[in-house]
Design a protein around this motif. Structure first.
Motif, mmCIF file in Angstrom:
data_model
loop_
_atom_site.group_PDB
_atom_site.id
_atom_site.type_symbol
_atom_site.label_atom_id
_atom_site.label_comp_id
_atom_site.label_asym_id
_atom_site.label_seq_id
_atom_site.Cartn_x
_atom_site.Cartn_y
_atom_site.Cartn_z
ATOM 1 N N ILE C 23 0.806 -1.221 0.000
ATOM 2 C CA ILE C 23 0.000 0.000 0.000
ATOM 3 C C ILE C 23 0.840 1.272 0.000
ATOM 4 C CG2 ILE C 23 -1.936 -1.152 1.132
ATOM 5 C CD1 ILE C 23 -1.096 0.091 3.738
ATOM 6 N N GLY C 24 2.150 1.131 0.128
ATOM 7 C CA GLY C 24 3.003 2.309 0.048
ATOM 8 C C GLY C 24 3.331 2.908 1.398
ATOM 9 N N PHE C 25 4.502 3.492 1.433
ATOM 10 C CA PHE C 25 5.024 4.101 2.659
ATOM 11 C C PHE C 25 4.046 5.107 3.254
ATOM 12 C CE2 PHE C 25 8.040 6.590 5.149
ATOM 13 C CZ PHE C 25 8.853 5.600 5.644
ATOM 14 N N ALA C 26 3.405 5.867 2.403
ATOM 15 C CA ALA C 26 2.547 6.947 2.883
ATOM 16 C C ALA C 26 1.240 6.440 3.470
ATOM 17 C CB ALA C 26 2.251 7.924 1.750
ATOM 18 N N GLU C 106 14.163 1.561 -0.200
ATOM 19 C CA GLU C 106 14.145 2.645 -1.185
ATOM 20 C C GLU C 106 13.052 3.664 -0.883
ATOM 21 O OE1 GLU C 106 16.165 3.189 -4.308
ATOM 22 O OE2 GLU C 106 17.354 2.273 -2.713
ATOM 23 N N GLN C 107 11.883 3.167 -0.455
ATOM 24 C CA GLN C 107 10.805 4.102 -0.105
ATOM 25 C C GLN C 107 11.193 4.938 1.109
ATOM 26 O OE1 GLN C 107 6.653 3.428 -0.412
ATOM 27 N NE2 GLN C 107 6.880 1.403 -1.319
ATOM 28 N N ASN C 110 13.981 7.814 0.702
ATOM 29 C CA ASN C 110 13.583 9.076 0.092
ATOM 30 C C ASN C 110 12.607 9.875 0.950
ATOM 31 O OD1 ASN C 110 14.765 9.368 -2.746
ATOM 32 N ND2 ASN C 110 14.144 7.225 -2.682
ATOM 33 N N PRO C 112 11.552 11.833 4.681
ATOM 34 C CA PRO C 112 12.276 12.622 5.685
ATOM 35 C C PRO C 112 12.545 11.821 6.954
ATOM 36 C CG PRO C 112 10.173 13.652 5.055
ATOM 37 C CD PRO C 112 10.157 12.263 4.539
ATOM 38 N N ASP C 116 20.199 12.318 8.783
ATOM 39 C CA ASP C 116 21.647 12.279 8.545
ATOM 40 C C ASP C 116 22.352 11.441 9.593
ATOM 41 O OD1 ASP C 116 21.197 13.874 6.441
ATOM 42 O OD2 ASP C 116 22.171 15.666 7.232
ATOM 43 N N ASP C 117 21.864 11.564 10.808
ATOM 44 C CA ASP C 117 22.456 10.822 11.914
ATOM 45 C C ASP C 117 22.406 9.322 11.646
ATOM 46 O OD1 ASP C 117 23.606 10.929 14.531
ATOM 47 O OD2 ASP C 117 21.766 9.908 15.202
ATOM 48 N N ILE C 119 22.178 7.834 8.775
ATOM 49 C CA ILE C 119 23.055 7.504 7.650
ATOM 50 C C ILE C 119 24.501 7.399 8.110
ATOM 51 C CG2 ILE C 119 23.930 8.344 5.437
ATOM 52 C CD1 ILE C 119 21.142 9.708 5.107
ATOM 53 N N GLN C 120 24.886 8.332 8.976
ATOM 54 C CA GLN C 120 26.259 8.283 9.491
ATOM 55 C C GLN C 120 26.528 6.990 10.254
ATOM 56 O OE1 GLN C 120 26.867 12.034 11.524
ATOM 57 N NE2 GLN C 120 28.570 12.518 10.143
ATOM 58 N N GLU C 123 26.948 4.250 7.876
ATOM 59 C CA GLU C 123 28.147 4.373 7.070
ATOM 60 C C GLU C 123 29.291 3.507 7.624
ATOM 61 O OE1 GLU C 123 28.172 5.330 4.339
ATOM 62 O OE2 GLU C 123 30.284 5.466 3.820
ATOM 63 N N TYR C 156 24.563 2.450 -6.793
ATOM 64 C CA TYR C 156 23.429 3.193 -7.333
ATOM 65 C C TYR C 156 22.907 2.653 -8.665
ATOM 66 C CZ TYR C 156 24.049 6.779 -3.699
ATOM 67 O OH TYR C 156 24.129 7.447 -2.524
ATOM 68 N N ALA D 26 4.337 11.527 3.033
ATOM 69 C CA ALA D 26 3.334 10.829 3.839
ATOM 70 C C ALA D 26 2.459 11.779 4.633
ATOM 71 C CB ALA D 26 4.016 9.835 4.782
ATOM 72 N N GLN D 107 10.620 11.235 -4.289
ATOM 73 C CA GLN D 107 9.711 10.668 -3.288
ATOM 74 C C GLN D 107 8.551 9.951 -3.973
ATOM 75 O OE1 GLN D 107 8.681 12.340 0.482
ATOM 76 N NE2 GLN D 107 10.040 14.095 0.246
ATOM 77 N N ASN D 110 9.221 6.400 -5.936
ATOM 78 C CA ASN D 110 9.344 5.175 -5.166
ATOM 79 C C ASN D 110 8.038 4.749 -4.503
ATOM 80 O OD1 ASN D 110 12.281 4.214 -5.125
ATOM 81 N ND2 ASN D 110 12.479 6.418 -4.838
ATOM 82 N N PRO D 112 3.830 3.740 -4.649
ATOM 83 C CA PRO D 112 2.955 3.004 -5.586
ATOM 84 C C PRO D 112 2.071 3.932 -6.407
ATOM 85 C CG PRO D 112 2.636 2.312 -3.281
ATOM 86 C CD PRO D 112 3.412 3.571 -3.262
ATOM 87 N N GLN D 160 21.439 10.108 -7.968
ATOM 88 C CA GLN D 160 21.655 9.603 -6.614
ATOM 89 C C GLN D 160 22.803 10.335 -5.929
ATOM 90 O OE1 GLN D 160 19.422 7.353 -5.383
ATOM 91 N NE2 GLN D 160 18.439 7.592 -7.368
#
Lengths: 190, 190, 190, 190
Positions: C23-26, C106-107, C110, C112, C116-117, C119-120, C123, C156, D26, D107, D110, D112, D160
Motif C-alpha cells: 500500500i506504500g510508505f505513505a 528505497e521508499q 527518500n 524525511p 543524517d544521523d 546515515i552516518q 556508514e 546506485y 506521507a 519521493q 518510489n 505506488p 543519486q
DNA sequence: CATGAATGAGTGTTCATTCAT
DNA sequence: TATGAATGAACACTCATTCAT
C-alpha cells in the motif's frame, strides 16, 4: 457556500453542561459531546480549535452570563445594603434556575483549564459593583477592606452553601437563605 | 510471599497529589502514577481496587488529616470565640503547609468522585466542634442557626480566599487573614 | 512477570515490509500494522516508542542486514576487481532474494524519516570496503576519486536498474546484470 | 459562471512541491494544500478528481518539464559524446535550479502512486535521445547494450549522487561533477 | 466557478485493567 | 507480593471527500 449554523454552538454548550454534571469534568470527551449533540466529532472542530478551547470558551460564556444576571435590578446609586442583599438574591436565583451551569463553573474553576488571564478578563464584569462597594467603604457603611474581599464574602459562602444544600444527604437541609444573606452582611458591614 | 509494604500507599498518595497539581485531575492516569512512583501499573491494583477506589481512599485520607489538624490546640471547654479563631488559624496553617494536598481536595470535592456517603463519613470528624458551636448558640454567643451553617461560614470563605491569594495574578494580594477571621466571626456571632 | 516475546518484533518487521510494498510508505498506519500482525495497536508501543521510532529502527535493521550480505565471500586482500564484482553480485543476490526488504529501503530512504544521523551510523558498515577501495586507488587500479564516490557508482546504478527490471512493463526486460557489473567497473577503473 | 483559472493549478503545484519537501510525502493532506495555497479544500476538486489524481498529474507535469530541460542545447546530429556530456550537464543544472521539484519526483517515484502506465507515457519524452544513443551504438562509439540501459547509466548515478551531496552531513561533499560525467561516459563508451 | 460547512472513517497514541510469571 | 507484557476501547484530532449555497 453553507453558513455556520449558530444553533450548533448553543447545542454543544448545552451538551457540555449536561455531560459534565452527569459524568464529571474529568470524564467528558469530544466523542461523547459529539454523539450526545448529534454531530460528528469533526464538526466540533469547526466551532472550536481544540477541546481546551471549547471548554474555555464555554466557561467564559457561562461565567459572563452568571455575572450579568447577578447585577439584575441593581442600581449603583442605591443604598449599599440594598445592593448587597439584591446581589445575594440574584446569585441565589441564578444558581437555582441554572444549577447545572453553576456546577459546571465550579468544576471548571478548580481545574487548571481556567487561567489567570481568563479570570482577569472576567473580573471586568465586576467593576460596577466594586465601585459601589468602594463608595460603601468611603461612606462608612462597610469595613475598610479591599472591595474584592468584601465581595468575596458575599459570593463564596452563598455558593458553597448552595452546593451543600443540593446534595441528596445534605448537612444543611431546608436552609433559609435570607439568614445566610444577613450573615454575609454582618461579615462585611462596618 | 512478602507482606504489603505500607510505605507504598504513602508513596502513591504523594505521587497522586503531586501529579494532580501538576497536570490536573482530568489528566492523571494509572500508568503515570505508577511510573512516577517507581512501580508497575499492576502493583497499584494490589493496594486499590480501581482508579476510582484509589482516588476516593486518597481523598478520604487527606481530608481526615486536614480535619484533624484543624482541631489542634483547641480545647472544647474554651471560649467559643477562642475556638473559632483557633480553628481559622489552624485551617490557614494547614493550607499554607499543605497547599498541594488542599488543592487536590478542592479538585476532587467538585467532581462526582466524592459521594454523599463519603461526606457523611467525614462529617463525624466534626462532631466535637459542632458540639462546641451548639454550646455557643445555647449560651447566646453565636447566632441561633444550624451549627453546621455557622461552621461553614468559617471554613468556606477562608478556603476560597486562600485559593484566590495563591494565584499568580491574584485579585487579593497581601491579604491579612486576621481580618478575614474577624469577618467570619462577625458573620456568626449573635 | 511475562517476558517480552522476541518473535513479536520480527513479526512486526515482516508486516511493515509487506504492507509498505502493498500500500506504500505513505499509507501504512499503526492500526493496519497491528491488525495484520494479529496484535493490539497498544502492543506495538511496548516494542517501539512511536510510529517514527518503529519505522526508523526497522529501516536501520534491514539496511544493516543488507550491508552485511553485500560483504559475503569478500576477502579484503583479494584483487580490487574481484572485490568489486563480488560486491555487485552480492548486492544483486540480496535484492533478488529480499526484494520487498529492498523496496522498503528505497521508499524509506527518500522520505524525511531517515536522518543524517542514521546515515552516518550506517556508514560505519562500509568502512572495510572503503578501505579496500582506497587501496585500489593507491595501487593505481581505480580512478583517483573519493572511495565513497566509486562505491556509489557500484551501488546506485545496479539498485536503480534492478528496480526498473522489477516493473511489470519494464523498459529493461531480460537484462544481463554481468554487463551492468562490467559497466560499473569501467566507470571506476583507472 | 467564471472560467477555470489556470493560475490555480500552477499555484497548487507549487504548494505541493513545497509541502512535500517540508513535511514529507506521507504527511501532505488536501486541507494543508488548500490552506497553504489560499483556497478552499473543495476548490481542489474542481481541478483534480482526487488526491491521487492530483499527485499523479503533478508528478507527470514536473517529470515532463525535467525531461524537456535535459534536452536543452542538444542537437541530435552532434557527436554522441557531446550529447552525453550535455545531457549530464542539463540534468545537473535542472536538479540544482529545481531541487524541490526533483526531490518531489524522487519521493513520488518510489511510491505506488506512479504506475507503469504513467512511466510508459513519460518514456515517449526520451525517444529522440534514445535514437541518438542507438546511432552511437551502431557507429561503435557506445557499448552494444540496450540504449535505455546506457541512458540509465547517465541519469541514475548523477541523480543519486546529487541527492547525497544535498545532505547536511554529506559523505560526498564538494564533488566535482565533471568527474562524475566522465565516469558515466566511461561506463557506456565502447 | 468557488466556497466554508459538514462528516464517517481514519490517524497515532494512551487508557484502565488483566494476564502470566 | 510484585511485575512487565498485553489488550480492547477509548482518546483528541485530522482525513479525503461531498454538500448546499
Amino acid at each position: 457556500m453553507r453558513l455556520k449554523d449558530e444553533r450548533k454552538p448553543e447545542a454543544i454548550t448545552k451538551t457540555i453542561i449536561k455531560l459534565i454534571n452527569n459524568i464529571g469534568f474529568a470524564n467528558i470527551s469530544m466523542s461523547k459531546i459529539a454523539k450526545e449533540t448529534g454531530l460528528s466529532p469533526a464538526t466540533l472542530y469547526i466551532y472550536y480549535e481544540s477541546k481546551d478551547d471549547m471548554l474555555r470558551k464555554t466557561y467564559m460564556s457561562i461565567k459572563r452570563q452568571m455575572s450579568q444576571e447577578c447585577l439584575s435590578n441593581i442600581n449603583i446609586s442605591d443604598d449599599i445594603k440594598d445592593i448587597v442583599f439584591q446581589l445575594c438574591r440574584n446569585l441565589l436565583a441564578y444558581m437555582e434556575t441554572h444549577a447545572d451551569e453553576f456546577l459546571f463553573l465550579e468544576q471548571a474553576a478548580n481545574s487548571p483549564l481556567v487561567t489567570d488571564d481568563m479570570i482577569q478578563q472576567l473580573e471586568e464584569n465586576n467593576q460596577d459593583i466594586i465601585r459601589a462597594f468602594r463608595k460603601g467603604i468611603e461612606t462608612g457603611y462597610l469595613k475598610n477592606e479591599s472591595p474584592t474581599l468584601l465581595l468575596a464574602f458575599c459570593y463564596y459562602p452563598i455558593q458553597q452553601i448552595f452546593k451543600e444544600t443540593r446534595k441528596e444527604k445534605s448537612m444543611l437541609p431546608g436552609i433559609d437563605f435570607n439568614k445566610v444573606f444577613q450573615m454575609c452582611w454582618d461579615a462585611i458591614k462596618a
